[in-house]
Write an enzyme that holds these catalytic residues in place. Structure first.
Site, PDB file in Angstrom:
ATOM      1  CE  LYS A  13     -26.002 -32.194  -8.017  1.00 49.43           C
ATOM      2  NZ  LYS A  13     -26.146 -33.646  -8.306  1.00 49.43           N
ATOM      3  NE  ARG A  87     -28.044 -33.517  -1.671  1.00 49.70           N
ATOM      4  CZ  ARG A  87     -26.804 -33.488  -2.200  1.00 49.70           C
ATOM      5  NH1 ARG A  87     -26.137 -32.380  -2.263  1.00 49.70           N
ATOM      6  NH2 ARG A  87     -26.268 -34.579  -2.677  1.00 49.70           N
ATOM      7  NE  ARG A 126     -18.952 -38.993  -8.304  1.00 50.14           N
ATOM      8  CZ  ARG A 126     -20.006 -38.306  -7.887  1.00 50.14           C
ATOM      9  NH1 ARG A 126     -20.328 -37.161  -8.476  1.00 50.14           N
ATOM     10  NH2 ARG A 126     -20.754 -38.760  -6.912  1.00 50.14           N
ATOM     11  NE  ARG A 160     -18.804 -38.174  -3.641  1.00 48.98           N
ATOM     12  CZ  ARG A 160     -19.817 -37.392  -3.912  1.00 48.98           C
ATOM     13  NH1 ARG A 160     -19.684 -36.415  -4.806  1.00 48.98           N
ATOM     14  NH2 ARG A 160     -20.974 -37.555  -3.305  1.00 48.98           N
ATOM     15  NE  ARG A 171     -24.524 -40.102  -3.065  1.00 52.31           N
ATOM     16  CZ  ARG A 171     -23.550 -40.400  -3.919  1.00 52.31           C
ATOM     17  NH1 ARG A 171     -23.029 -41.612  -3.956  1.00 52.31           N
ATOM     18  NH2 ARG A 171     -23.081 -39.478  -4.735  1.00 52.31           N
TER      19      ARG A 171
HETATM   20  P1  ADP Z   1     -22.838 -34.668  -9.756  1.00 48.07           P
HETATM   21  O1  ADP Z   1     -21.969 -33.483  -9.345  1.00 48.07           O
HETATM   22  O2  ADP Z   1     -24.188 -34.232 -10.272  1.00 48.07           O
HETATM   23  O3  ADP Z   1     -22.942 -35.722  -8.693  1.00 48.07           O
HETATM   24  P2  ADP Z   1     -20.606 -35.287 -11.556  1.00 48.07           P
HETATM   25  O4  ADP Z   1     -20.363 -33.995 -12.273  1.00 48.07           O
HETATM   26  O5  ADP Z   1     -19.631 -35.659 -10.476  1.00 48.07           O
HETATM   27  O6  ADP Z   1     -22.127 -35.354 -11.011  1.00 48.07           O
HETATM   28  O7  ADP Z   1     -20.666 -36.428 -12.658  1.00 48.07           O
HETATM   29  C1  ADP Z   1     -20.838 -37.820 -12.298  1.00 48.07           C
HETATM   30  C2  ADP Z   1     -19.986 -38.705 -13.222  1.00 48.07           C
HETATM   31  O8  ADP Z   1     -20.531 -38.666 -14.547  1.00 48.07           O
HETATM   32  C3  ADP Z   1     -18.529 -38.254 -13.354  1.00 48.07           C
HETATM   33  O9  ADP Z   1     -17.707 -39.409 -13.418  1.00 48.07           O
HETATM   34  C4  ADP Z   1     -18.494 -37.463 -14.680  1.00 48.07           C
HETATM   35  O10 ADP Z   1     -17.217 -37.531 -15.305  1.00 48.07           O
HETATM   36  C5  ADP Z   1     -19.575 -38.155 -15.486  1.00 48.07           C
HETATM   37  N1  ADP Z   1     -20.338 -37.244 -16.359  1.00 48.07           N
HETATM   38  C6  ADP Z   1     -20.758 -35.980 -16.058  1.00 48.07           C
HETATM   39  N2  ADP Z   1     -21.475 -35.461 -17.083  1.00 48.07           N
HETATM   40  C7  ADP Z   1     -21.529 -36.422 -18.036  1.00 48.07           C
HETATM   41  C8  ADP Z   1     -22.136 -36.491 -19.338  1.00 48.07           C
HETATM   42  N3  ADP Z   1     -22.839 -35.476 -19.846  1.00 48.07           N
HETATM   43  N4  ADP Z   1     -21.988 -37.629 -20.036  1.00 48.07           N
HETATM   44  C9  ADP Z   1     -21.280 -38.681 -19.530  1.00 48.07           C
HETATM   45  N5  ADP Z   1     -20.670 -38.680 -18.332  1.00 48.07           N
HETATM   46  C10 ADP Z   1     -20.800 -37.566 -17.590  1.00 48.07           C
HETATM   47  P1  AMP Z   2     -22.708 -34.348  -3.022  1.00 47.37           P
HETATM   48  O1  AMP Z   2     -21.228 -34.121  -3.107  1.00 47.37           O
HETATM   49  O2  AMP Z   2     -23.522 -33.163  -3.438  1.00 47.37           O
HETATM   50  O3  AMP Z   2     -23.119 -35.633  -3.731  1.00 47.37           O
HETATM   51  O4  AMP Z   2     -23.033 -34.563  -1.474  1.00 47.37           O
HETATM   52  C1  AMP Z   2     -22.450 -35.618  -0.718  1.00 47.37           C
HETATM   53  C2  AMP Z   2     -23.190 -35.783   0.616  1.00 47.37           C
HETATM   54  O5  AMP Z   2     -23.055 -34.589   1.403  1.00 47.37           O
HETATM   55  C3  AMP Z   2     -24.704 -36.003   0.514  1.00 47.37           C
HETATM   56  O6  AMP Z   2     -25.046 -37.360   0.285  1.00 47.37           O
HETATM   57  C4  AMP Z   2     -25.165 -35.518   1.901  1.00 47.37           C
HETATM   58  O7  AMP Z   2     -24.860 -36.454   2.915  1.00 47.37           O
HETATM   59  C5  AMP Z   2     -24.260 -34.305   2.114  1.00 47.37           C
HETATM   60  N1  AMP Z   2     -24.848 -33.064   1.546  1.00 47.37           N
HETATM   61  C6  AMP Z   2     -24.318 -32.294   0.544  1.00 47.37           C
HETATM   62  N2  AMP Z   2     -25.088 -31.217   0.299  1.00 47.37           N
HETATM   63  C7  AMP Z   2     -26.129 -31.298   1.155  1.00 47.37           C
HETATM   64  C8  AMP Z   2     -27.284 -30.494   1.381  1.00 47.37           C
HETATM   65  N3  AMP Z   2     -27.515 -29.367   0.659  1.00 47.37           N
HETATM   66  N4  AMP Z   2     -28.155 -30.871   2.351  1.00 47.37           N
HETATM   67  C9  AMP Z   2     -27.950 -31.974   3.099  1.00 47.37           C
HETATM   68  N5  AMP Z   2     -26.888 -32.804   2.924  1.00 47.37           N
HETATM   69  C10 AMP Z   2     -25.979 -32.469   1.964  1.00 47.37           C
END
Ligand code: ADP
Ligand code: AMP
Length: 218
Positions: A13, A87, A126, A160, A171
């Site tokens: 995302k 969420r 990541r 992270r 999660r």
């Molecule tokens: P989210 O925001 O949904 O948690 P991220 O955008 O942070 O996901 O992506 C999670 C990990 O996967 C990152 O390390 C990113 O570089 C990698 N990633 C994202 N999209 C792809 C894809 N289409 N193919 C392979 N790796 C990806």
């Molecule tokens: P994310 O960066 O989206 O993976 O979110 C990291 C953490 O932030 C999650 O595991 C939750 O603890 C909190 N969080 C982020 N967005 C929300 C949401 N919309 N509702 C509740 N908790 C959230």
């Protein structure tokens, strides 16, 4: 245009939201990023959410709805990419109300579909730039020069605190219990567009572009 990127942790995302910002001038609203900022600033709210975030649980609806409301007020014209919000069903209802109050609507919900084994691989590899927020991966998207952000040149690359196997289990459970019902919710509203999130980053971006440009009225 206002869209939601919906999907489990690690679905891509944030990666796609940043591209949409660059390519379409939209604004990414990531509640996760906002909460991490609050933590780093040491604010009262940040201190309150730290333990919950580290454990991988969801913070209260009230807190995240408040954060989103502030952003909508700052930029009443819209053009938002909601990333990691809503969420829960209560957050989804609240978003609908907030947008309506600002004379805005939701145009599409892009569901990034990725299987669980791949999510674990993505989360465990990541890392992000602590300065500009660019997202990388050890195997699929490493920085061109080791230890240095491609985008801003910073050497402040971070992993992270919640990207560990224990928090990831929580999660994922939170996602399946509380967030996945939103797939049906938005399908019933005629807004759901599933995309294969397993494809390479560029291909996913192309699929999203096809959805956004191919919608009636766009
Ligand atoms: P989210 O925001 O949904 O948690 P991220 O955008 O942070 O996901 O992506 C999670 C990990 O996967 C990152 O390390 C990113 O570089 C990698 N990633 C994202 N999209 C792809 C894809 N289409 N193919 C392979 N790796 C990806
Ligand atoms: P994310 O960066 O989206 O993976 O979110 C990291 C953490 O932030 C999650 O595991 C939750 O603890 C909190 N969080 C982020 N967005 C929300 C949401 N919309 N509702 C509740 N908790 C959230």
């Amino acid at each position: 245009m206002n869209i939601i990127l919906l999907g489990p942790p690690g679905a891509g995302k944030g990666t796609q939201a940043r591209r949409l910002e660059k390519e379409r001038g939209m604004i990414q609203l990531s509640t996760g990023d906002m909460l991490r900022e609050a933590r780093n600033s040491g604010s009262e709210m940040g201190v309150k959410v730290a333990r919950i975030m580290d454990a991988g649980e969801l913070v209260t609806d009230e807190i995240v709805i408040g954060l989103i409301e502030e952003k909508l007020q700052e930029r009443p014209g819209g053009g938002f990419i909601f990333d990691g919000f809503p969420r829960t069903l209560a957050q989804a209802d609240a978003l609908g109300d907030l947008l309506a109050r600002h004379g805005q609507a939701l145009d599409a919900v892009i569901e990034l579909r990725v299987d669980d084994d791949e999510l674990v691989r993505r989360i465990s590899g990541r890392y992000t730039c602590g300065e500009c927020g660019e997202v990388y991966h050890d195997d699929t998207r490493p920085t061109k020069v080791e230890g240095k952000c491609d985008k801003c040149g910073s050497t402040n690359l971070k992993r992270r605190a919640d990207d560990n196997p224990e928090a990831l289990k929580t999660r994922l459970m939170e996602y399946y219990k509380k967030t996945s019902p939103l797939i049906g919710y938005y399908y019933a509203k005629g807004l759901l567009y599933p995309v294969n999130g397993l494809a390479p980053i560029d291909t996913v971006a192309q699929e999203i572009a096809l959805v956004l440009d191919g919608r009636p009225g766009s």
